[in-house]
Enzyme design. Structure first.
Site, mmCIF file in Angstrom:
data_model
loop_
_atom_site.group_PDB
_atom_site.id
_atom_site.type_symbol
_atom_site.label_atom_id
_atom_site.label_comp_id
_atom_site.label_asym_id
_atom_site.label_seq_id
_atom_site.Cartn_x
_atom_site.Cartn_y
_atom_site.Cartn_z
ATOM 1 N N CYS A 41 23.764 -34.704 -4.872
ATOM 2 C CA CYS A 41 23.959 -33.585 -3.944
ATOM 3 C C CYS A 41 24.339 -32.308 -4.677
ATOM 4 O O CYS A 41 23.758 -31.252 -4.455
ATOM 5 C CB CYS A 41 25.020 -33.957 -2.909
ATOM 6 S SG CYS A 41 25.413 -32.600 -1.806
ATOM 7 N N CYS A 46 21.163 -31.297 -2.607
ATOM 8 C CA CYS A 46 21.493 -30.418 -1.480
ATOM 9 C C CYS A 46 21.987 -29.035 -1.903
ATOM 10 O O CYS A 46 21.542 -28.020 -1.367
ATOM 11 C CB CYS A 46 22.604 -31.013 -0.615
ATOM 12 S SG CYS A 46 22.660 -32.783 -0.547
ATOM 13 N N LYS A 49 19.459 -26.844 -3.947
ATOM 14 C CA LYS A 49 18.345 -26.592 -3.010
ATOM 15 C C LYS A 49 18.738 -25.534 -1.989
ATOM 16 O O LYS A 49 17.965 -24.618 -1.696
ATOM 17 C CB LYS A 49 17.973 -27.919 -2.334
ATOM 18 C CG LYS A 49 16.844 -27.894 -1.320
ATOM 19 C CD LYS A 49 17.227 -27.450 0.079
ATOM 20 C CE LYS A 49 18.403 -28.127 0.679
ATOM 21 N NZ LYS A 49 18.232 -29.511 1.037
ATOM 22 N N TYR A 176 11.603 -34.701 3.847
ATOM 23 C CA TYR A 176 12.582 -33.617 3.684
ATOM 24 C C TYR A 176 12.261 -32.749 2.462
ATOM 25 O O TYR A 176 12.147 -31.541 2.551
ATOM 26 C CB TYR A 176 13.968 -34.204 3.424
ATOM 27 C CG TYR A 176 14.702 -34.773 4.594
ATOM 28 C CD1 TYR A 176 15.694 -34.033 5.217
ATOM 29 C CD2 TYR A 176 14.467 -36.065 5.040
ATOM 30 C CE1 TYR A 176 16.432 -34.562 6.263
ATOM 31 C CE2 TYR A 176 15.199 -36.604 6.078
ATOM 32 C CZ TYR A 176 16.174 -35.850 6.690
ATOM 33 O OH TYR A 176 16.892 -36.377 7.720
ATOM 34 N N GLU A 180 10.976 -28.885 2.386
ATOM 35 C CA GLU A 180 11.932 -27.864 1.951
ATOM 36 C C GLU A 180 11.381 -27.068 0.763
ATOM 37 O O GLU A 180 11.366 -25.838 0.774
ATOM 38 C CB GLU A 180 13.269 -28.528 1.603
ATOM 39 C CG GLU A 180 13.936 -29.080 2.874
ATOM 40 C CD GLU A 180 15.277 -29.737 2.627
ATOM 41 O OE1 GLU A 180 15.604 -30.056 1.472
ATOM 42 O OE2 GLU A 180 16.008 -29.933 3.629
ATOM 43 N N HIS A 437 25.669 -14.191 24.623
ATOM 44 C CA HIS A 437 24.471 -13.369 24.588
ATOM 45 C C HIS A 437 24.689 -12.129 23.725
ATOM 46 O O HIS A 437 25.760 -11.541 23.774
ATOM 47 C CB HIS A 437 24.148 -12.931 26.017
ATOM 48 C CG HIS A 437 22.870 -12.163 26.126
ATOM 49 N ND1 HIS A 437 21.641 -12.748 25.967
ATOM 50 C CD2 HIS A 437 22.654 -10.844 26.354
ATOM 51 C CE1 HIS A 437 20.704 -11.817 26.110
ATOM 52 N NE2 HIS A 437 21.286 -10.658 26.333
ATOM 53 N N GLU A 442 22.329 -19.642 22.670
ATOM 54 C CA GLU A 442 22.505 -19.617 24.133
ATOM 55 C C GLU A 442 21.378 -20.373 24.846
ATOM 56 O O GLU A 442 21.542 -20.824 25.977
ATOM 57 C CB GLU A 442 22.607 -18.182 24.655
ATOM 58 C CG GLU A 442 21.318 -17.395 24.596
ATOM 59 C CD GLU A 442 21.468 -15.972 25.144
ATOM 60 O OE1 GLU A 442 22.110 -15.781 26.195
ATOM 61 O OE2 GLU A 442 20.942 -15.033 24.501
HETATM 62 P P1 NDP Z 1 11.439 -38.862 2.898
HETATM 63 O O1 NDP Z 1 11.735 -40.277 3.189
HETATM 64 O O2 NDP Z 1 12.040 -37.808 3.736
HETATM 65 O O3 NDP Z 1 9.871 -38.636 2.960
HETATM 66 C C1 NDP Z 1 9.001 -39.367 2.150
HETATM 67 C C2 NDP Z 1 7.606 -38.876 2.402
HETATM 68 O O4 NDP Z 1 6.738 -39.434 1.436
HETATM 69 C C3 NDP Z 1 7.065 -39.286 3.763
HETATM 70 O O5 NDP Z 1 6.223 -38.285 4.218
HETATM 71 C C4 NDP Z 1 6.297 -40.559 3.430
HETATM 72 O O6 NDP Z 1 5.237 -40.810 4.289
HETATM 73 C C5 NDP Z 1 5.732 -40.233 2.076
HETATM 74 N N1 NDP Z 1 5.548 -41.410 1.258
HETATM 75 C C6 NDP Z 1 6.345 -42.490 1.160
HETATM 76 N N2 NDP Z 1 5.846 -43.368 0.273
HETATM 77 C C7 NDP Z 1 4.712 -42.849 -0.183
HETATM 78 C C8 NDP Z 1 3.731 -43.277 -1.128
HETATM 79 N N3 NDP Z 1 3.844 -44.425 -1.748
HETATM 80 N N4 NDP Z 1 2.669 -42.480 -1.349
HETATM 81 C C9 NDP Z 1 2.551 -41.302 -0.712
HETATM 82 N N5 NDP Z 1 3.440 -40.832 0.172
HETATM 83 C C10 NDP Z 1 4.509 -41.600 0.439
HETATM 84 O O7 NDP Z 1 11.759 -38.692 1.352
HETATM 85 P P2 NDP Z 1 12.155 -37.429 0.471
HETATM 86 O O8 NDP Z 1 11.778 -37.800 -0.903
HETATM 87 O O9 NDP Z 1 11.642 -36.169 1.046
HETATM 88 O O10 NDP Z 1 13.740 -37.421 0.585
HETATM 89 C C11 NDP Z 1 14.495 -38.578 0.252
HETATM 90 C C12 NDP Z 1 15.729 -38.655 1.106
HETATM 91 O O11 NDP Z 1 16.647 -37.684 0.674
HETATM 92 C C13 NDP Z 1 15.499 -38.352 2.578
HETATM 93 O O12 NDP Z 1 15.155 -39.495 3.286
HETATM 94 C C14 NDP Z 1 16.800 -37.789 3.015
HETATM 95 O O13 NDP Z 1 17.617 -38.825 3.487
HETATM 96 C C15 NDP Z 1 17.389 -37.191 1.758
HETATM 97 N N6 NDP Z 1 17.284 -35.723 1.804
HETATM 98 C C16 NDP Z 1 17.934 -35.051 2.797
HETATM 99 C C17 NDP Z 1 17.849 -33.689 2.875
HETATM 100 C C18 NDP Z 1 18.549 -32.985 3.981
HETATM 101 O O14 NDP Z 1 19.422 -33.575 4.605
HETATM 102 N N7 NDP Z 1 18.175 -31.733 4.289
HETATM 103 C C19 NDP Z 1 17.091 -32.899 1.905
HETATM 104 C C20 NDP Z 1 16.421 -33.710 0.932
HETATM 105 C C21 NDP Z 1 16.528 -35.068 0.890
HETATM 106 P P3 NDP Z 1 5.392 -41.769 5.554
HETATM 107 O O15 NDP Z 1 6.118 -40.999 6.606
HETATM 108 O O16 NDP Z 1 4.009 -42.098 5.895
HETATM 109 O O17 NDP Z 1 6.184 -42.960 5.086
#
Ligand code: NDP
Length: 448
Positions: A41, A46, A49, A176, A180, A437, A442
């Site tokens: 983080c 986080c 970022k 995510y 982002e 407002h 709101e």
């Molecule tokens: P996410 O789980 O959010 O998203 C993963 C993405 O990659 C999905 O679109 C998924 O598709 C796709 N995917 C998964 N496996 C494969 C694969 N083998 N080949 C191609 N595409 C694939 O992961 P992130 O890496 O973005 O983030 C990891 C975690 O970090 C998040 O789950 C979150 O908990 C945390 N995070 C939180 C943030 C916040 O709170 N703002 C910011 C950044 C990270 P599909 O949906 O089809 O599985």
């Protein structure tokens, strides 16, 4: 009998909280960290970022400044300046985390450490240390690409340190991190393509809200390549990357490829299986609701347990662990109604059930209220982007079971809305609240 009451492996959000609270309960604690104190983080997640995201917001503000009476001639963005400023602040935060550990009498061991027995660990330099309880909080690690040429791609670990801002950035994934960074680098002026293996982005979010993000991203000329997986990355003379996809379309050239396809529990090579700690098929440490693993002296919190991969959750788990094991107050945490946000452009924020989840659980008693509005600032500046708020209620008393938003500041507004959902408030409670407002928030008390 033991060198320490508690030995913590991993100085991320969960580990630092657990160590600090355990010492306040009187435990003698050591904490090992192989890299930098602060964890994902603070060091490469986080916090940096969000700082980049603040930097990105200036793009819109500067482009609209004229509509608000300001003349700003030719603003220029310097990636290296922002990158270095962010890293300087991360150094500062890392220092503060270290100070916190010191002021709480936690012994910090800056070495990789593995588990060699139910009550024993070994540092990389060979020191063996015993502890009554071991807490593993080694977090997660980004999944790398698996296609030919995968070594040419980067992950979120590296993106904060890029030498140069990529002119053409490919972001792979639809979660995510992908959304982002796509928004951030698009605002910095990079030509961004987001490629995802399916046509569903941000799967866990309300898809009507996600649909609005897709619409806005397209209107800003961000390229979306859906139903397209990586097939091959080829490094060309001059350093650019030629990328082929599974969608049958043309290969395309980029300067960087960011893979953001999820994070995997960081449990490899820690000796856990050798001492009998059960892992699931993803490598996550299996724990009960008190964070205890299959070995009674070994506990785990945070992303390495792959429950909810969010910093505030790891912090709560770490705190509950310390209260349970050293504070004489066994307690668990609730995973219901955790507010979350995607710092996309504009941000998405959510708490509780999506419309679909609510209908599965509550059937016909579900009602959905919407506000589809153009924020005042966008009206003044001529920006056409609209916000969308959704409230999902269930039952005769219309208890609010979900709130989903996309729009400026939604990531700030959702925290207060989450209090209402956790408290079990009803639609009538929102209706009875006088609007503030003019504001975007709101809309939440004016939903029809
Ligand atoms: P996410 O789980 O959010 O998203 C993963 C993405 O990659 C999905 O679109 C998924 O598709 C796709 N995917 C998964 N496996 C494969 C694969 N083998 N080949 C191609 N595409 C694939 O992961 P992130 O890496 O973005 O983030 C990891 C975690 O970090 C998040 O789950 C979150 O908990 C945390 N995070 C939180 C943030 C916040 O709170 N703002 C910011 C950044 C990270 P599909 O949906 O089809 O599985």
């Amino acid at each position: 009998m033991f060198d320490y009451d508690l030995f913590v492996i991993g100085a991320g959000s969960g580990g630092v909280r657990a160590a600090r609270i355990s010492t306040s309960h009187g435990a003698k604690v050591a904490l090992a960290e192989e890299y930098r104190v602060g964890g994902t983080c603070v060091i490469r997640g986080c916090v940096p970022k969000k700082m980049l995201s603040y930097g990105a917001h200036f793009a819109e503000d500067l482009s609209e400044a004229e509509s608000f009476g300001w003349d700003i001639e030719n603003p220029v963005f310097h990636w290296d300046r922002l990158r270095d400023l962010v890293q300087k602040d991360i150094d500062r935060l890392e220092g503060l985390y270290g100070e916190t550990l010191g002021s709480h009498d936690v012994t910090l061991i800056k070495e990789r450490t593995t588990v060699i027995g139910p009550n024993e660990v070994q540092t990389a330099s060979g020191q063996k240390i015993t502890a009554k309880t071991i807490l593993v909080c080694t977090g997660g690690w980004p999944v790398s690409a698996s296609c030919e040429g995968a070594e040419h791609a980067i992950t979120s670990n590296e993106i904060f340190h890029l030498e140069e801002q990529p002119k053409r950035l490919l972001v792979v994934g639809g979660g995510y991190i992908a959304n982002e960074f796509a928004g951030i680098f698009h605002a910095f002026g990079s030509e961004v393509t987001l490629a995802n293996r399916s046509d569903v982005l941000l799967r866990s979010y309300d898809q009507e809200i996600v649909g609005r993000l897709i619409e806005i991203s397209k209107s800003k000329h961000m390229n979306l390549r859906l139903n397209a997986s990586l097939e091959k990355i080829e490094k060309l003379d001059g350093g650019s990357l030629k990328v082929s996809f599974s969608d049958g379309g043309d290969a395309a050239i980029f300067d960087q490829v960011l893979v953001a396809t999820g994070r995997t529990p960081n449990s490899k090579g820690l000796g856990l299986e050798d001492v009998g700690v059960a892992l699931d098929k993803y490598g996550a440490i299996k724990v009960d609701e008190y964070n205890q693993s299959s070995v009674s002296s070994i506990y785990a919190v945070g992303d390495v347990t792959n429950r909810v991969q969010l910093t505030p959750v790891a912090i709560r788990e770490g705190h509950a662990f310390a209260d349970t094991v050293f504070g004489g107050n066994p307690r668990t945490i609730s995973y219901d109604n955790i507010a979350s946000a995607v710092f996309s452009s504009p941000p998405i924020a959510s708490v509780g059930m999506t419309e679909e989840q609510a209908r599965d659980e509550y059937g016909d008693s579900v009602n959905v209220y919407r506000s589809d509005f153009r924020p005042m600032k966008n009206v003044v500046s001529g920006r056409m982007e609209r916000g969308l708020y959704k409230m999902v209620t269930a039952g005769d008393n219309e208890k609010v079971v979900g709130i989903h938003m996309i729009g400026p500041e939604s990531s700030e507004i959702i925290q207060a809305a989450a209090v209402c959902v956790v408290a079990g408030l009803t639609k009538a409670d929102f209706d009875n609240t006088v609007a503030l407002h003019p504001s975007m928030a709101e809309e939440l008390v004016l939903l029809k």
